[in-house]
Each structure stands twice: as structure tokens, then as C-alpha cells.
Design an enzyme around this catalytic site. Sequence first.
Site, PDB file in Angstrom:
ATOM      1  N   ASN A 117       0.758  -0.991  -0.003  1.00 56.00           N
ATOM      2  CA  ASN A 117      -0.042  -0.004   0.065  1.00 56.00           C
ATOM      3  C   ASN A 117       0.950   1.327   0.009  1.00 56.00           C
ATOM      4  OD1 ASN A 117      -1.683   2.189   0.308  1.00 56.00           O
ATOM      5  ND2 ASN A 117      -2.134   1.419   2.548  1.00 56.00           N
ATOM      6  N   LYS A 168       0.364   4.274  -0.250  1.00 55.62           N
ATOM      7  CA  LYS A 168      -0.405   5.494   0.154  1.00 55.62           C
ATOM      8  C   LYS A 168      -0.023   6.694  -0.814  1.00 55.62           C
ATOM      9  CE  LYS A 168       0.048   3.329   4.831  1.00 55.62           C
ATOM     10  NZ  LYS A 168       0.066   3.578   6.032  1.00 55.62           N
ATOM     11  N   HIS A 198      -9.621   1.958   4.539  1.00 56.33           N
ATOM     12  CA  HIS A 198      -8.134   2.030   5.183  1.00 56.33           C
ATOM     13  C   HIS A 198      -8.289   3.079   6.424  1.00 56.33           C
ATOM     14  CE1 HIS A 198      -4.040   2.966   6.394  1.00 56.33           C
ATOM     15  NE2 HIS A 198      -3.803   1.923   5.659  1.00 56.33           N
ATOM     16  N   GLU A 237      -6.669   5.229   7.607  1.00 58.05           N
ATOM     17  CA  GLU A 237      -6.266   6.753   7.133  1.00 58.05           C
ATOM     18  C   GLU A 237      -7.572   7.346   6.434  1.00 58.05           C
ATOM     19  OE1 GLU A 237      -2.626   5.877   5.101  1.00 58.05           O
ATOM     20  OE2 GLU A 237      -1.706   5.510   7.150  1.00 58.05           O
ATOM     21  N   GLU A 255      -5.784  -4.402  10.280  1.00 60.06           N
ATOM     22  CA  GLU A 255      -4.975  -3.494  10.667  1.00 60.06           C
ATOM     23  C   GLU A 255      -5.173  -2.762  11.987  1.00 60.06           C
ATOM     24  OE1 GLU A 255      -2.537  -2.531   6.547  1.00 60.06           O
ATOM     25  OE2 GLU A 255      -4.297  -0.951   7.259  1.00 60.06           O
ATOM     26  N   GLY A 267       2.287   2.493  10.682  1.00 61.88           N
ATOM     27  CA  GLY A 267       3.089   3.208  10.692  1.00 61.88           C
ATOM     28  C   GLY A 267       3.835   3.833  11.694  1.00 61.88           C
ATOM     29  N   SER A 319       2.949  -1.943  10.348  1.00 61.97           N
ATOM     30  CA  SER A 319       4.244  -1.850  10.635  1.00 61.97           C
ATOM     31  C   SER A 319       5.227  -3.501  10.197  1.00 61.97           C
ATOM     32  CB  SER A 319       4.877  -1.542  12.093  1.00 61.97           C
ATOM     33  OG  SER A 319       4.546  -0.435  12.347  1.00 61.97           O
TER      34      SER A 319
HETATM   35  P1  PGA Z   1       2.651   0.334   7.523  1.00 59.54           P
HETATM   36  O1  PGA Z   1       1.341   0.658   6.956  1.00 59.54           O
HETATM   37  O2  PGA Z   1       3.105  -0.959   7.143  1.00 59.54           O
HETATM   38  O3  PGA Z   1       3.522   1.647   7.047  1.00 59.54           O
HETATM   39  O4  PGA Z   1       2.283   0.303   9.125  1.00 59.54           O
HETATM   40  C1  PGA Z   1       0.276  -0.417   6.775  1.00 59.54           C
HETATM   41  C2  PGA Z   1      -0.863   0.012   6.204  1.00 59.54           C
HETATM   42  O5  PGA Z   1      -1.248   1.203   6.482  1.00 59.54           O
HETATM   43  O6  PGA Z   1      -1.456  -0.648   5.188  1.00 59.54           O
END
Ligand code: PGA
Length: 256
Positions: free
Chosen positions: A13, A15, A98, A100, A170, A176, A216
Site C-alpha cells: 500500500n 499511500k 483504510h 487513514e 490493521e 506507521g 508495521s
Molecule cells: P505500515 O502501513 O506498514 O507503514 O504500518 C500499513 C498500512 O497502512 O496498510
Amino acid sequence: MKKDIRKAIIAGNWKMNKTPSETSVLINEIAPLVKDAGCEVITCVPYVDLSAAVEATKGTNIKVGAENCHWAESGAFTGEISAAMLKEVGVEYVVLGHSERRQYFGETDETVNKRTKAVLKAGLKPIVCVGELLWERECNITEEVIARQIKLDLWDVTAEELKNVVIAYEPVWAIGTGKTATAEQAEDVCAFIRAQLGKLYGEEAAAGVTIQYGGSMNDKNADELLQKENVDGGLIGGASLVAEKFAAIVKAATVN
Ligand code: PGA
């Protein structure tokens, strides 16, 4: 993972990272490293990078995904993109709900559900993201939160359509932040998600659904996470932007 009964999927992903030209460069770096993958490999990229990604992945085993999609077929929705548009460009998967999007752009379970149905109707495969906030975990309501998201996000999705749905667990506190859920925490919630799917669709249908972990996940912890029975892959943010790290996660999914 239980590869005998369900597909293992590692999806990047990206982003809001990479321009179209940078997209081609990164995919060209990733492709030779994952060519022997024993799992499905997907890169989910920003809308404007999709054409470059489709072009760069031609002749490779990498599939392309988008990071969101509007629910309407067309109309007065300035700035939005429909499932039919994504399909015509060559997209196969779409990340939906997601955290976010939920946190910063007002997504609700209702809109995630509408998007999920639109994506399925267009013949695309949604990667539906669910996960609890830190304080929800601390208040011990992780299961309530996840059960509600699963029920609402998949409302009116048929058992036949479920075959094309991927779920990504998630935990919001792990995204993140460098704080990965332990393999046990990931397994507990992924197993809980499968049990909820079992209640809604029957155990056999639930057993066939790919449930990814995301938050992460990286080249160091992927192996342990992917050894868990109900963790069928990963949705990878930060580590998917570095070809070697992403390839190492694909390798962990191949071996496990
Ligand atoms: P990350 O993001 O691996 O940077 O924690 C995962 C995601 O948001 O899909």
C-alpha cells in the site's frame, strides 16, 4: 497461513508516495525479486500512478491495486474515481476503508460498504480494512469493534461475492508507528474475523477468505506473523516502498 485452502497475498500500500515515473522505477526493481513468489503479489498505488503500474507489471506476476474507489457508477462527484474507470485502466484490487481514510477523510462503515459493493459489482476485488484504535483495545472492546466493522462493511455482500473479498486486519495503533502487533495478537484477531465470517456466511466460506495483517509489517517480523494459521498475508505500507524489504516479505509468504 493455510495455503491449501486459501490464497496467500502480499500487497503493498504505497499511500501518497511515488510519482508515475518513480512508480515504473520501483516496480522494475521489485519485479525480478518476486518473480518466483509462492503467493499473490500486489502493488496498490495512487490513482495517477495506476497506468504506469499496469504498464510496468506487464509480463510479471505482480497485480495492480488502487487505494480507494467511489461507490457511484458515474455522476457529479468532483475529484472521485469509479470502479469502471479503475477496471478499464487494468486494476484488479482496491483497498477500501483504510484507517487513514476513516480517520482523515470521514469514511464510515456505511460508505465502506457502498464502495465494497460497487467494487464487487464491477468485477474488482476489494481489500477491506478493519482494525481497532489503541484506546478501543485498552478498553477491551477490540472484538466488538471488529465484529461491527465486518458486519457493516460486508452488509449485503453475498457468499458468492465473498470469494473475491480480501480482509486486512490493521490495528490502527500499529500503522506507521513501528509498533507491530505481536504474532499472537494478530492471530487472535484474524481468527476472530474468520469466526465472524463463519457466523455470517458459514464456516466453509469463511475458511476460504484471505485475511491479511497490516501495521508495521516488515522484512524482520513477517516470518513470525505469516507462520500463524489465520494470517494469510500482509498489507504493507512503509516497507513496500523499498524493493528489497518488500521482496523479503514476499519470500516469507512463499516459504511459510
Ligand atoms: P505500515 O502501513 O506498514 O507503514 O504500518 C500499513 C498500512 O497502512 O496498510
